[in-house]
Structure formats: C-alpha cells, structure tokens
Design a protein around this motif. Structure first.
Motif, mmCIF file in Angstrom:
data_model
loop_
_atom_site.group_PDB
_atom_site.id
_atom_site.type_symbol
_atom_site.label_atom_id
_atom_site.label_comp_id
_atom_site.label_asym_id
_atom_site.label_seq_id
_atom_site.Cartn_x
_atom_site.Cartn_y
_atom_site.Cartn_z
ATOM 1 N N UNK A 190 0.936 -1.415 -0.240
ATOM 2 C CA UNK A 190 -0.194 -0.135 0.241
ATOM 3 C C UNK A 190 0.889 0.593 0.002
ATOM 4 N N UNK A 191 1.642 1.378 0.513
ATOM 5 C CA UNK A 191 3.092 2.571 0.622
ATOM 6 C C UNK A 191 3.199 3.335 0.106
ATOM 7 N N UNK A 192 3.656 1.719 -1.124
ATOM 8 C CA UNK A 192 4.343 1.825 -2.190
ATOM 9 C C UNK A 192 3.095 1.848 -3.450
ATOM 10 N N UNK A 193 1.880 1.869 -3.515
ATOM 11 C CA UNK A 193 1.484 2.107 -4.351
ATOM 12 C C UNK A 193 1.099 3.957 -4.191
ATOM 13 N N UNK A 194 0.460 3.988 -2.821
ATOM 14 C CA UNK A 194 0.666 5.170 -2.553
ATOM 15 C C UNK A 194 1.516 5.871 -3.271
ATOM 16 N N UNK A 195 3.149 6.067 -3.072
ATOM 17 C CA UNK A 195 3.945 6.706 -3.347
ATOM 18 C C UNK A 195 4.420 6.856 -4.978
ATOM 19 N N UNK A 196 3.535 6.030 -5.486
ATOM 20 C CA UNK A 196 3.904 5.739 -7.732
ATOM 21 C C UNK A 196 2.805 7.066 -7.483
ATOM 22 N N UNK A 197 1.911 6.879 -6.834
ATOM 23 C CA UNK A 197 0.198 7.213 -7.473
ATOM 24 C C UNK A 197 0.744 8.634 -7.236
ATOM 25 N N UNK A 198 1.205 9.400 -6.357
ATOM 26 C CA UNK A 198 1.255 10.549 -5.822
ATOM 27 C C UNK A 198 2.810 11.154 -6.786
ATOM 28 N N UNK A 199 3.648 10.187 -7.635
ATOM 29 C CA UNK A 199 4.644 10.552 -8.781
ATOM 30 C C UNK A 199 4.070 10.637 -9.633
ATOM 31 N N UNK A 200 3.230 9.714 -9.966
ATOM 32 C CA UNK A 200 2.087 10.222 -11.421
ATOM 33 C C UNK A 200 1.542 11.689 -11.189
ATOM 34 N N UNK A 201 0.677 11.938 -10.106
ATOM 35 C CA UNK A 201 0.101 13.085 -10.021
ATOM 36 C C UNK A 201 1.442 14.455 -10.289
ATOM 37 N N UNK B 38 -2.991 14.836 0.044
ATOM 38 C CA UNK B 38 -3.401 13.416 -0.680
ATOM 39 C C UNK B 38 -2.815 11.826 0.256
ATOM 40 N N UNK B 39 -1.898 12.078 -0.575
ATOM 41 C CA UNK B 39 -1.260 10.568 0.019
ATOM 42 C C UNK B 39 -1.263 10.375 1.233
ATOM 43 N N UNK B 40 -0.388 11.264 2.195
ATOM 44 C CA UNK B 40 -0.215 11.186 3.309
ATOM 45 C C UNK B 40 -1.604 10.693 3.824
ATOM 46 N N UNK B 41 -2.472 11.170 3.871
ATOM 47 C CA UNK B 41 -3.924 11.035 3.867
ATOM 48 C C UNK B 41 -4.438 9.470 3.564
ATOM 49 N N UNK C 29 -4.915 5.848 6.407
ATOM 50 C CA UNK C 29 -5.878 5.053 5.605
ATOM 51 C C UNK C 29 -5.656 3.599 5.523
ATOM 52 N N UNK C 30 -4.455 3.757 5.108
ATOM 53 C CA UNK C 30 -4.259 2.132 3.804
ATOM 54 C C UNK C 30 -3.499 1.563 4.814
ATOM 55 N N UNK C 31 -2.375 2.830 5.182
ATOM 56 C CA UNK C 31 -1.119 2.158 5.694
ATOM 57 C C UNK C 31 -0.828 1.812 7.041
ATOM 58 N N UNK C 32 0.207 1.726 7.442
ATOM 59 C CA UNK C 32 0.405 1.314 9.326
ATOM 60 C C UNK C 32 0.402 2.511 10.069
#
Length: 156
Positions: A80-91, A106-109, A113-116
């Motif tokens: 989940x952390x990796x996907x959040x980071x990838x999505x943020x880089x894409x943005x 938004x990525x931090x939020x 919600x989804x991470x540790x």
C-alpha cells in the motif's frame, strides 16, 4: 457527489487489485472505477487518468523511490505504501493542474487510511525528497496560479 479524495481512494484500491490479481486494466476500470462514479464524467476521467498514469509511471517512480528510501529495498516496502507513492509521483509528473503540496497531503492521508501507523510520516518524507529532486531536475511541470512554489527554500 464524489470528491477527488474518493477517487484517489478508489484508484489506490484499483492499483492494489491490479497488482495482486494481474487482471487487465480494462477489467479493473470496468469493475472498480466506472460503476462507482457512474454519471460523474469528471471523476471517471480523473480516475482513469490517475490509474493509467499510476501504472505507466511504475518504473520511473520505483527508480525515484530507490534513491530516496534509504537502507530499504523497494520490494520490501508495504504494497500500500509503494502504491500510494507511485500514485503521488504520477500526480506530480503528469497532472500539471494539481499543486505538489495537495498531492503530498492527499498521499499522506491515504497512507493514514490504508497503511500502518508509520506510513504517513514515511510517505511524507519520501515524497518531499522526490519533489525536491523533480524540482532540481526540472521534471516538475505545473501551470497556473498557486501551482508553482516560487520560494527559494525547499519544503515550503
């Protein structure tokens, strides 16, 4: 009525589903994105673009992560952390109308919600470092008032 936050949450879930299942992008769009935002064309377009860019930027994002995640292999990061980071880089790279600070917040939020418990601060630190690199290498293209940080200090 949906919000961009809801779109980001759903796109993160779609990225996760695609990563775990290996299903086609079209299947993911037809089952996890389009039905949820039915009738809300603006949000469907945003979700589709974010999902596709999130997948397209995978190698570039992972290369950036590899530089800025110290003493840790990318493959060992929580998915989940990796996907959040990838999505943020894409943005940051492909959405010139979204300010970097909004993307990071938004990525931090999402990480909250989804991470540790440690995910939000981890995601914030990594994205701040990536943002600085994108600025330094002139790979950050933002347009419009309030979208470009004109200060000389980093991290502001």
């Amino acid at each position: 009525m949906s919000t961009r936050r809801q779109v980001r949450e759903r796109v993160l879930q779609a990225l996760y589903a695609q990563e775990v299942s290996g299903d086609s992008v079209e299947h993911i769009l037809n089952t996890l994105i389009r039905p949820i935002f039915k009738g809300e064309k603006t949000y469907i377009r945003f979700a589709e673009k974010l999902l596709l860019r999130g997948l397209d930027v995978r190698e570039e994002a992972d290369a950036l992560l590899d530089k800025h995640v110290q003493n840790w292999e990318i493959s060992r990061l929580a998915l989940t952390d990796r996907l959040v980071l990838r999505m943020a880089v894409a943005e940051m790279i492909h959405f010139d109308d979204i300010p970097p600070k909004v993307t990071i917040n938004e990525a931090v939020d999402l990480a909250r919600i989804f991470g540790s418990e440690k995910s939000p601060s981890f995601v914030n630190g990594v994205l701040d470092a990536i943002l600085n690199e994108l600025r330094e290498t002139d790979r950050l293209s933002k347009k419009g008032r309030g979208l470009i940080n004109t200060s000389t200090k980093t991290g502001e």
